[in-house]
Design a protein around this motif. Structure first.
Motif, PDB file in Angstrom:
ATOM      1  N   ARG A 106       0.661  -1.470   0.056  1.00  0.00           N
ATOM      2  CA  ARG A 106       0.398   0.129   0.000  1.00  0.00           C
ATOM      3  C   ARG A 106       0.731   1.438  -0.129  1.00  0.00           C
ATOM      4  O   ARG A 106       1.725   1.106   0.755  1.00  0.00           O
ATOM      5  CB  ARG A 106      -1.102   0.434   1.173  1.00  0.00           C
ATOM      6  CG  ARG A 106      -2.132  -0.494   1.000  1.00  0.00           C
ATOM      7  CD  ARG A 106      -3.179  -1.509   2.513  1.00  0.00           C
ATOM      8  NE  ARG A 106      -3.665  -0.201   2.191  1.00  0.00           N
ATOM      9  CZ  ARG A 106      -3.773   0.617   3.286  1.00  0.00           C
ATOM     10  NH1 ARG A 106      -3.808  -0.110   4.365  1.00  0.00           N
ATOM     11  NH2 ARG A 106      -4.682   1.600   3.411  1.00  0.00           N
ATOM     12  N   LEU A 107       0.469   2.156  -0.651  1.00  0.00           N
ATOM     13  CA  LEU A 107       1.730   3.583  -0.357  1.00  0.00           C
ATOM     14  C   LEU A 107       0.733   4.578   0.911  1.00  0.00           C
ATOM     15  O   LEU A 107      -0.220   4.744   0.545  1.00  0.00           O
ATOM     16  CB  LEU A 107       1.370   4.124  -1.913  1.00  0.00           C
ATOM     17  CG  LEU A 107       1.554   3.162  -3.577  1.00  0.00           C
ATOM     18  CD1 LEU A 107       1.117   3.877  -4.401  1.00  0.00           C
ATOM     19  CD2 LEU A 107       2.832   2.990  -3.230  1.00  0.00           C
ATOM     20  N   HIS A 108       1.430   5.077   0.902  1.00  0.00           N
ATOM     21  CA  HIS A 108       1.272   6.311   1.848  1.00  0.00           C
ATOM     22  C   HIS A 108       0.406   6.334   2.636  1.00  0.00           C
ATOM     23  O   HIS A 108      -0.235   7.413   2.763  1.00  0.00           O
ATOM     24  CB  HIS A 108       1.185   7.507   0.776  1.00  0.00           C
ATOM     25  CG  HIS A 108       2.183   7.837  -0.144  1.00  0.00           C
ATOM     26  ND1 HIS A 108       3.866   8.057   0.139  1.00  0.00           N
ATOM     27  CD2 HIS A 108       2.135   7.362  -1.793  1.00  0.00           C
ATOM     28  CE1 HIS A 108       4.292   7.530  -1.320  1.00  0.00           C
ATOM     29  NE2 HIS A 108       3.559   7.840  -2.286  1.00  0.00           N
ATOM     30  N   VAL A 109       0.320   5.332   3.950  1.00  0.00           N
ATOM     31  CA  VAL A 109      -0.504   5.180   4.866  1.00  0.00           C
ATOM     32  C   VAL A 109      -0.511   6.227   5.376  1.00  0.00           C
ATOM     33  O   VAL A 109       0.357   6.600   6.158  1.00  0.00           O
ATOM     34  CB  VAL A 109      -0.387   3.595   5.274  1.00  0.00           C
ATOM     35  CG1 VAL A 109      -1.775   3.408   6.146  1.00  0.00           C
ATOM     36  CG2 VAL A 109      -0.854   2.580   4.169  1.00  0.00           C
ATOM     37  N   ARG A 110      -1.565   7.156   5.648  1.00  0.00           N
ATOM     38  CA  ARG A 110      -1.821   8.349   6.384  1.00  0.00           C
ATOM     39  C   ARG A 110      -1.679   8.237   7.451  1.00  0.00           C
ATOM     40  O   ARG A 110      -1.359   8.984   8.804  1.00  0.00           O
ATOM     41  CB  ARG A 110      -2.288   9.444   5.335  1.00  0.00           C
ATOM     42  CG  ARG A 110      -2.506  10.195   4.464  1.00  0.00           C
ATOM     43  CD  ARG A 110      -3.211  10.674   3.891  1.00  0.00           C
ATOM     44  NE  ARG A 110      -2.644  11.836   4.418  1.00  0.00           N
ATOM     45  CZ  ARG A 110      -2.779  12.986   4.269  1.00  0.00           C
ATOM     46  NH1 ARG A 110      -3.802  13.645   2.949  1.00  0.00           N
ATOM     47  NH2 ARG A 110      -2.041  14.278   4.540  1.00  0.00           N
ATOM     48  N   LEU A 132       6.001   2.603   1.513  1.00  0.00           N
ATOM     49  CA  LEU A 132       6.054   1.532   0.852  1.00  0.00           C
ATOM     50  C   LEU A 132       5.134   0.576   2.651  1.00  0.00           C
ATOM     51  O   LEU A 132       6.213   0.853   3.044  1.00  0.00           O
ATOM     52  CB  LEU A 132       6.360   0.456   0.023  1.00  0.00           C
ATOM     53  CG  LEU A 132       7.504   1.250  -1.181  1.00  0.00           C
ATOM     54  CD1 LEU A 132       8.220   0.893  -1.481  1.00  0.00           C
ATOM     55  CD2 LEU A 132       5.919   1.567  -1.999  1.00  0.00           C
ATOM     56  N   VAL A 133       4.071  -0.348   2.402  1.00  0.00           N
ATOM     57  CA  VAL A 133       3.188  -0.360   2.837  1.00  0.00           C
ATOM     58  C   VAL A 133       3.490  -1.852   3.584  1.00  0.00           C
ATOM     59  O   VAL A 133       2.543  -2.087   2.590  1.00  0.00           O
ATOM     60  CB  VAL A 133       2.191   0.683   4.220  1.00  0.00           C
ATOM     61  CG1 VAL A 133       1.234   0.008   5.428  1.00  0.00           C
ATOM     62  CG2 VAL A 133       2.584   1.779   4.541  1.00  0.00           C
TER      63      VAL A 133
END
Length: 148
Positions: free
Chosen positions: A40-44, A52-53
């Motif tokens: 997942r990208l840019h998990v706020r 990257l998550v």
């Protein structure tokens, strides 16, 4: 020392600096995706909004720009010659914030890997690939690992 660019020229140059989807980050994403990993990208909701998550692996990767995040002894992390006090304070604050975010992620049970912009050159991609593979597949690298 005064700036060699006009205010408008400096503003235009600074507006080109990307916080997300930089060339180095895109190269890293293609590399990892090509290895078969999904992320997942840019998990706020996570401290520091990691680039990257990997939720199932409790792992995150930060793609740090050498200048903005003060990569030690890297030629890209040179101090600007104008407004030195302003830049020193700003860049050191970035570094402190990075350390705090990494500590918070570790406390939440996340493993963290930092990859630097200068390591995303073609000649270094094999090494980066090996480190990422060990980090994600084997879980090696401890709670925090930094290439470079």
């Amino acid at each position: 020392m005064t700036d060699t660019l006009t205010r408008q020229e400096r503003s235009e140059r600074m507006s080109r600096i990307r916080g997300k989807d930089s060339a180095s980050e895109m190269r890293l994403r293609r590399l990892i995706h090509g290895m078969g990993y999904r992320y997942r990208l840019h998990v706020r909701t996570l401290p520091g909004t990691p680039d990257l998550v990997f939720p199932a692996r409790n792992a995150v990767i930060f793609m740090h720009g050498c200048f903005w995040h003060r990569h030690q002894e890297c030629r890209l992390a040179r101090m600007p010659k104008s407004r030195v006090a302003f830049w020193r304070e700003k860049l050191e604050a970035n570094k402190r914030r990075d350390e705090e975010n990494i500590n918070r992620l570790n406390e939440l049970g996340w493993r963290v890997l930092v990859i630097w912009e200068c390591q995303m050159k073609e000649k270094d991609l094999n090494e980066v690939s090996n480190v990422v593979r060990r980090f994600l597949a084997d879980g090696t690298g401890g709670e925090y690992d930094e290439i470079g």
